[in-house]
Each structure stands twice: as structure tokens, then as C-alpha cells.
Design a protein around this motif. Structure first.
Motif: not given
Length: 481
Positions: A242, A256, A259, A340
Motif C-alpha cells: 500500500g 488511499h 484501502r 495497490l
């Protein structure tokens, strides 16, 4: 001058007479408070334009500030030797060495942003390359593109790819990299054996890590001690595939925070605290307190960077055989490969950033100085000097053809082998312009980790909305997005 100092001479420098011996070359002090902002004049270069053409040679004075050389002990002494050799080799360039300002780490960037106007130093060595990107964004970093062919081309071509990426902003070279920095972890081998582990054990996954710190925690010490919660969050997040944000080619930024990668990271860190505590109390961001806790045996595991090796094995009582060095363990999303991005370790570097407000002659001279100080040849000679003087020193070389093992001294290869593993998965932050937004997610993480009953995703959602409202929307407006 061959740059070699005998052990007797070194010990004399380090002895009682050191103050007198170093007084003549002691750095000139800077004011401890940030100077008043001066009226800005057009910079000598801008991130979107080429720099001024290299100037003709002639007597010129530049001032530089070297973070590392303020420590004139142990391995750091060699930097002072390079000062003297540069002065002898290039007498037309007079270099004034300024002392680092007496301000805390969190205030240094603000200090240098103010100082990097006309009258400030011509170059500063930072211990984080992310400041180089911020300075470039603010047009306070000299573009070095035209100077590399003159003073650094062969060395530049042999930099590892991540070192080149760290040194560039908007496809321009804005820093000369020094040692690569990557965050790994160390665990005490004696504590491992007491807990029933093999002394060589290192965890590979979060499950392994959590089990290890639980077993290592005793009434006398804790299993885990982070450098700061912010650093722990970053490294575990990256190893879970991430990132806090990504930056698009048009420089717009996507957040993000909500997430799974970040939610899982903060849930995991909470599990180090609640309901059973495996980490020292009240240590969210007190780096020195956390460092001292590890040094004094109050915790079994700690963050470790290559530059710290010079301190660890020369100042403290630890020796290489006392610790295992290992990569941050991989998280569940990172292990599954559906995050990601692939799991990675965030690489950084010590970075020399030149001030764009100098004269053309100063810009040329300071570029020459930075390239010479950080050349492959000088890195190799530094390592030989360490060996000759029986010192322990580690240098994570940025050059592909100069392995770290060839420019370090007194560190067994087996101890540093994980550095190769870490560098192999090293990468750079995908959003160089996101730095101002990081404040919001850090505050959210502190709120989460201070409350056993915190709703991780809800707090992160609120932080993302606040980041957009208070910073990102205005940033995009300035872009014209």
C-alpha cells in the motif's frame, strides 16, 4: 595529499587534544533561529528550466553545511579529511563549512527553506531526500542537469536505478545522492534464544512477527519498539502493498487512506498494544526515548538503518553478533499480491541539495564540490581509511558496481546480507508532492493507536476528507486541475 591518516594520528585527534586539533577546521556557526525572510530574487535555476551555463574558472567562495561532518569522531572524521584534500586539489574554490543549526529535526526543513534565499548556504546535506523533492517543487533546488556531464557522468551512469529516481524531480536532477538509506529491523539474538527461538531467526510475515514479539515480551522487556509510530506505519504499509497516496502524470494526487492495505496496517499495530501490550508505553513519537529503551535492553526489536550501524557498533555496547538485521515482514495483502502495488521498502538517501540563488560561478563551484565529495573514488578511499584505522563503518553504496561490502569495514557479510534483500525490493514514494498531506494521516494514526476501541476505517475516512478539504483541493486548484 593521499587522504591516509595513521592510527596514531587518528587517536591523537580523538584524544584529549582533539578540541585544539579540530578548532582550526571547526565549522562556522549558523544562527540557531531561522533568519528573517529576505526579499527573494529570481533563482539561478528553476525546476522547469535548465540551469545557468557553467561559469569560467576563477577564485570563488561557497558555503556548505554537512550534517554528517558535525560529528568529528569515529568514521565521521574522514569527512574532515576530504575537506582538506578538496581545498588542496581545487585551491580556486574556497569552501566555508557551516555548522548545522541547533534546531530539532522537525524544524530543520523550515529553517533551510527560509535560509535558501540569497545569502544562505550554497548547499546543504540532508538526511532525507524527500526534502530535496519539496525544495524542487518550491523552486529552491538548483537543477544539476548541465553539471553532471562535467563532474559526475560516469558515476551517475553507474548509480542503481532507485538512486537515480531518488535524485530526480520532474525529470531533472536535483540532488547528488550519498549513502542509500533503507529501514529494516534488528532483533536481539540473546532474547530470541531465551524465548526458544534459534539465534538466527527472523520473521518473514506479519503472523511470524506478531508471534515473535508476543513470545519475546517478558516482565523485564517488551518484544517490539518502533522508531516512531509514523515510521512503523509507513514501512508496514509498504510491505503490505500500500501507499498513502499516488501521483498521476499531470501531478494530481489520489489518496488511499481507506484501502485495505492501510486499514490492515493500523489494525496490526493496534494489536501490538491492545489487549496485551508488546510495545513500550507512551512512545508514539519520542524517537530518542524509543532508541534509549532499545539500547538499555527494555525492548527486543527495533528499527535499523545502514547509517545507524556506525553509531550502534562504535558507541553502544552492541556488536554485530548480538543482533539479526532483517527486512520488515510482509503483510497479508502484500503477500497475496493484490495490493495497490507490489510490496516494497521505501528507499531514501542522504542528499546534497544546492541553493539556486548563488551566482553562476558559485553554482558551478558547488556542483563540482558535491560531485567530488560523493564520487565513487572517495567512497572507496573512505572504506580503506576505516580499515586502516580499525574502525567499524557501514556505507550502503548507491553505485551498482560498488557493493556495500566493499566500502564497509568491520561488519561481517552475514550480518549485512539482508541489506541486499532490502535493496532488491526498494523503491521510491509514488507521490513526491504529497508531503504536506501526510500530517493528516499521521494525526489519524495517533488517534487510532491511542484508543483501543477506535474505528480504524471511520477515522481514516474522516482524515481523507479533511486532507482534501484543507490541503488537496487547494493544491489541485493551483495546478488548474
Amino acid at each position: 595529499m593521499n587522504g591516509t591518516v595513521s592510527r596514531r594520528a587518528f587517536l591523537r585527534i580523538m584524544g584529549v587534544g582533539a578540541a585544539a586539533a579540530l578548532a582550526a577546521c571547526a565549522p562556522k556557526a549558523l544562527p540557531t533561529a531561522a533568519p528573517a525572510p529576505a526579499e527573494e530574487k529570481p533563482a539561478a535555476s528553476q525546476p522547469t528550466q535548465p540551469p545557468a551555463a557553467p561559469a569560467s574558472k576563477g577564485p570563488v567562495t561557497i558555503s556548505v553545511c554537512d550534517l554528517v561532518a558535525e560529528d568529528a569522531t569515529g568514521p565521521g572524521v574522514y569527512t574532515r579529511i576530504l575537506y582538506e584534500e578538496f581545498a588542496e586539489t581545487f585551491p580556486e574554490i574556497h569552501v566555508e563549512h557551516l555548522a548545522y543549526p541547533d534546531v530539532g529535526f522537525e524544524k530543520r526543513k523550515e529553517y533551510w527553506l527560509t535560509a535558501y534565499t540569497e545569502g544562505g548556504p550554497n548547499a546543504v546535506k540532508f538526511d532525507t531526500n524527500k526534502w530535496a523533492w519539496e525544495f524542487a517543487y518550491l523552486k529552491k533546488a538548483l537543477i544539476l542537469d548541465d553539471y553532471i556531464p562535467l563532474y559526475f557522468q560516469e558515476d551517475w551512469d553507474s548509480l542503481v536505478p532507485v538512486a537515480q529516481k531518488l535524485s530526480m524531480y520532474d525529470d531533472h536532477i536535483v540532488q547528488i545522492p550519498g549513502m542509500i538509506e533503507v529501514h529494516g529491523m534488528v532483533v536481539r539474538r540473546d532474547y530470541l534464544e531465551e524465548a526458544g527461538y534459534d539465534a538466527n531467526y527472523t520473521p518473514k510475515t506479519w503472523a511470524d512477527f506478531l508471534e515473535m514479539i508476543q513470545r519475546l515480551t517478558t516482565p523485564e522487556y517488551y518484544g517490539f519498539q518502533w522508531k516512531t509510530y509514523m515510521r512503523a506505519m509507513s514501512e508496514f504499509l509498504h510491505m503490505n502493498g500500500g501507499d498513502f497516496a499516488t501521483e498521476n502524470p499531470d501531478k494530481t494526487i489520489e489518496l488511499h487512506y481507506t484501502r485495505d492495505e492501510l486499514v490492515e496496517t493500523l489494525e496490526m499495530l493496534k494489536s501490538c498494544i491492545y489487549p496485551e501490550r508488546y510495545i513500550q508505553q507512551n512512545t508514539l513519537q519520542e524517537f530518542m526515548q524509543n532508541l534509549n529503551a532499545f539500547q538499555q535492553g527494555q525492548s527486543a526489536t527495533f528499527n535499523m538503518m545502514p547509517s545507524w550501524v556506525n553509531w550502534l557498533f562504535s558507541v553502544t555496547e552492541f556488536m554485530p553478533e548480538d543482533l539479526n538485521f532483517f527486512c520488515y515482514p510482509i503483510g497479508p495483502t502484500g503477500e497475496a499480491g493484490d495490493g495497490l502495488r507490489p510490496a516494497y521498502v521505501d528507499c531514501g538517501s542522504h542528499s546534497w541539495v544546492a541553493n539556486p540563488y548563488g551566482t553562476p560561478e558559485q553554482n558551478d563551484a558547488v556542483a563540482h564540490y558535491l560531485c567530488w565529495m560523493n564520487s565513487k573514488e572517495n567512497i572507496k578511499r573512505q572504506a580503506q581509511w576505516w580499515i586502516d584505522n580499525e574502525l567499524k563503518g557501514a556505507y550502503a553504496s548507491p553505485f551498482a558496481d560498488v557493493p556495500w561490502t566493499t566500502v564497509s569495514a568491520g561488519i561481517p557479510e552475514w550480518w549485512g546480507a539482508p541489506l541486499e534483500e532490502i535493496l532488491a525490493i526498494g523503491d521510491v514514494d509514488p507521490a513526491p508532492d504529497y508531503a504536506p498531506g501526510r500530517t493528516y494521516v499521521d494525526a489519524a494514526a495517533a488517534e487510532i493507536l491511542n484508543d483501543e476501541n477506535s474505528d480504524v476505517r471511520a477515522i481514516l475516512q474522516a482524515a481523507e476528507e479533511k486532507t482534501k478539504r484543507e490541503w488537496l483541493d487547494e493544491y489541485h486548484k493551483q495546478l488548474g486541475a
